[in-house]
Design an enzyme around this catalytic site. Structure first.
Site, PDB file in Angstrom:
ATOM      1  N   THR A   1      -8.200  10.765   3.490  1.00 23.45           N
ATOM      2  CA  THR A   1      -6.998  10.400   4.230  1.00 23.45           C
ATOM      3  C   THR A   1      -6.105  11.632   4.378  1.00 23.45           C
ATOM      4  O   THR A   1      -6.295  12.630   3.680  1.00 23.45           O
ATOM      5  CB  THR A   1      -6.199   9.315   3.484  1.00 23.45           C
ATOM      6  OG1 THR A   1      -5.682   9.878   2.262  1.00 23.45           O
ATOM      7  CG2 THR A   1      -7.060   8.101   3.177  1.00 23.45           C
TER       8      THR A   1
ATOM      9  N   ILE B   1     -10.127   9.140  -1.432  1.00 23.71           N
ATOM     10  CA  ILE B   1     -10.467   8.609  -0.116  1.00 23.71           C
ATOM     11  C   ILE B   1     -10.031   9.642   0.920  1.00 23.71           C
ATOM     12  O   ILE B   1      -8.964  10.252   0.790  1.00 23.71           O
ATOM     13  CB  ILE B   1      -9.736   7.267   0.141  1.00 23.71           C
ATOM     14  CG1 ILE B   1     -10.037   6.263  -0.989  1.00 23.71           C
ATOM     15  CG2 ILE B   1     -10.119   6.703   1.498  1.00 23.71           C
ATOM     16  CD1 ILE B   1     -11.475   5.850  -1.126  1.00 23.71           C
TER      17      ILE B   1
ATOM     18  N   TYR C   1       2.546  10.105 -10.921  1.00 24.49           N
ATOM     19  CA  TYR C   1       1.602   9.333 -10.105  1.00 24.49           C
ATOM     20  C   TYR C   1       0.728   8.459 -10.997  1.00 24.49           C
ATOM     21  O   TYR C   1       0.554   7.259 -10.754  1.00 24.49           O
ATOM     22  CB  TYR C   1       0.743  10.283  -9.278  1.00 24.49           C
ATOM     23  CG  TYR C   1      -0.271   9.594  -8.396  1.00 24.49           C
ATOM     24  CD1 TYR C   1       0.111   9.042  -7.171  1.00 24.49           C
ATOM     25  CD2 TYR C   1      -1.610   9.502  -8.765  1.00 24.49           C
ATOM     26  CE1 TYR C   1      -0.810   8.408  -6.355  1.00 24.49           C
ATOM     27  CE2 TYR C   1      -2.536   8.871  -7.953  1.00 24.49           C
ATOM     28  CZ  TYR C   1      -2.137   8.332  -6.750  1.00 24.49           C
ATOM     29  OH  TYR C   1      -3.053   7.700  -5.944  1.00 24.49           O
TER      30      TYR C   1
ATOM     31  N   LYS D   1       0.731   4.315 -11.162  1.00 27.35           N
ATOM     32  CA  LYS D   1      -0.463   3.542 -10.813  1.00 27.35           C
ATOM     33  C   LYS D   1      -0.926   2.666 -11.980  1.00 27.35           C
ATOM     34  O   LYS D   1      -1.444   1.569 -11.769  1.00 27.35           O
ATOM     35  CB  LYS D   1      -1.578   4.474 -10.349  1.00 27.35           C
ATOM     36  CG  LYS D   1      -1.262   5.203  -9.037  1.00 27.35           C
ATOM     37  CD  LYS D   1      -1.045   4.236  -7.883  1.00 27.35           C
ATOM     38  CE  LYS D   1      -0.819   4.937  -6.567  1.00 27.35           C
ATOM     39  NZ  LYS D   1      -0.658   4.003  -5.429  1.00 27.35           N
TER      40      LYS D   1
ATOM     41  N   ASN E   1       0.799  -1.225   0.000  1.00 26.36           N
ATOM     42  CA  ASN E   1       0.000   0.000   0.000  1.00 26.36           C
ATOM     43  C   ASN E   1       0.829   1.271   0.000  1.00 26.36           C
ATOM     44  O   ASN E   1       0.318   2.340  -0.350  1.00 26.36           O
ATOM     45  CB  ASN E   1      -0.927  -0.038   1.225  1.00 26.36           C
ATOM     46  CG  ASN E   1      -1.577   1.290   1.521  1.00 26.36           C
ATOM     47  OD1 ASN E   1      -2.487   1.714   0.824  1.00 26.36           O
ATOM     48  ND2 ASN E   1      -1.091   1.963   2.566  1.00 26.36           N
TER      49      ASN E   1
END
Length: 254
Positions: free
Chosen positions: A193, A191, A158, A162, A91
């Site tokens: 976070t 999300i 990024y 991914k 993760n």
């Protein structure tokens, strides 16, 4: 109480906060021993203490996933402390700068994002897979993103990293399926976070505009991603491998 993962062992990189912490807590709640690997010791140790406080077993290992030596120590800890590695949830990752067009992206920053998100995941799998081959079983989950399924403007490193994670997942799934190892990816949308908070602030115009792209009308929670991880590692998902599962509130429908 019958818990799904009693006496199993899960490794969670980036397990100190956000999605990784939620996954670590979720696996522990199902009876799993948990090894938490992260760079920030204070947060990682706190997560381990939280699991132990509630009757679980956890060990924190300070780990930089760009270091093969740290990764080796991380996997060695799983074996020395708990004797096995049943589930590896890779993760750990970073976002990098936002709003930077491809031609303007800094080379050193590009390398840092790619080394952490993609090469770091490959390095983890290089150590995790041999253990699972010896056991004759195991499940790996690689954390990708909806940015691994569609283009994400002005976040080239990024987005590419991914996308690469999904490719790596599919190749490994095909290579090791016959040896009892399943490999899948999870692709979360935004999300709530600490990492997403750096980009998306509450009650501002950007946040309001972004939420319009979500048919459910909100962003996701770490616990919702953790639920997907539990499912993919469970026996109920025993016929699922090589897949990239969106956890996106319908984002990809828009």
């Amino acid at each position: 109480m019958n818990r799904k993962f009693e006496d199993k062992t899960a490794l969670v990189t980036g397990g100190n906060s956000g999605i990784g912490k939620a996954i670590a807590l979720a696996f522990a709640s199902e009876g799993c021993n948990v090894v938490i690997a992260a760079r920030r010791s204070d947060e990682g140790e706190q997560t381990a203490r939280e699991i132990i406080k509630h009757g679980g077993n956890a060990q924190f290992v300070k780990t930089d996933v760009t270091s093969r030596h740290d990764i080796q120590a991380m996997v060695d800890t799983c074996i020395s402390e708990f004797g096995q590695l049943d589930y590896a949830i890779n993760n750990a990752g970073i976002f990098g700068p936002a709003k930077v067009a491809t031609a303007d992206y800094d080379e050193d920053t590009w390398d840092r994002v790619m080394n952490t998100n993609l090469k770091g995941m490959w390095l983890c799998m290089k150590q995790e897979i041999p253990i699972m081959l010896q056991q004759g079983s195991g499940v790996i989950i690689n954390m990708s993103s909806v940015a691994g399924l569609i283009a994400s403007l002005a976040t080239s490193a990024y987005c590419v990293s991914k996308h690469g994670i999904i490719g790596l997942t599919k190749v490994a799934a095909k290579e090791y399926a016959a040896q009892g190892i399943r490999v899948n990816a999870i692709c979360p949308a935004i999300i709530e976070t600490p990492m997403s908070d750096e980009v998306v602030k509450p009650d501002n115009e950007l946040t309001s505009q972004l939420k319009l792209r979500y048919p459910v009308g909100r962003f996701g929670t770490p616990e919702e991603v953790a639920g997907a991880a539990l499912f993919l590692c469970s026996d109920e998902a025993s016929f699922i491998t090589g897949q990239a599962l969106p956890v996106d509130g319908g984002r990809l429908l828009v």
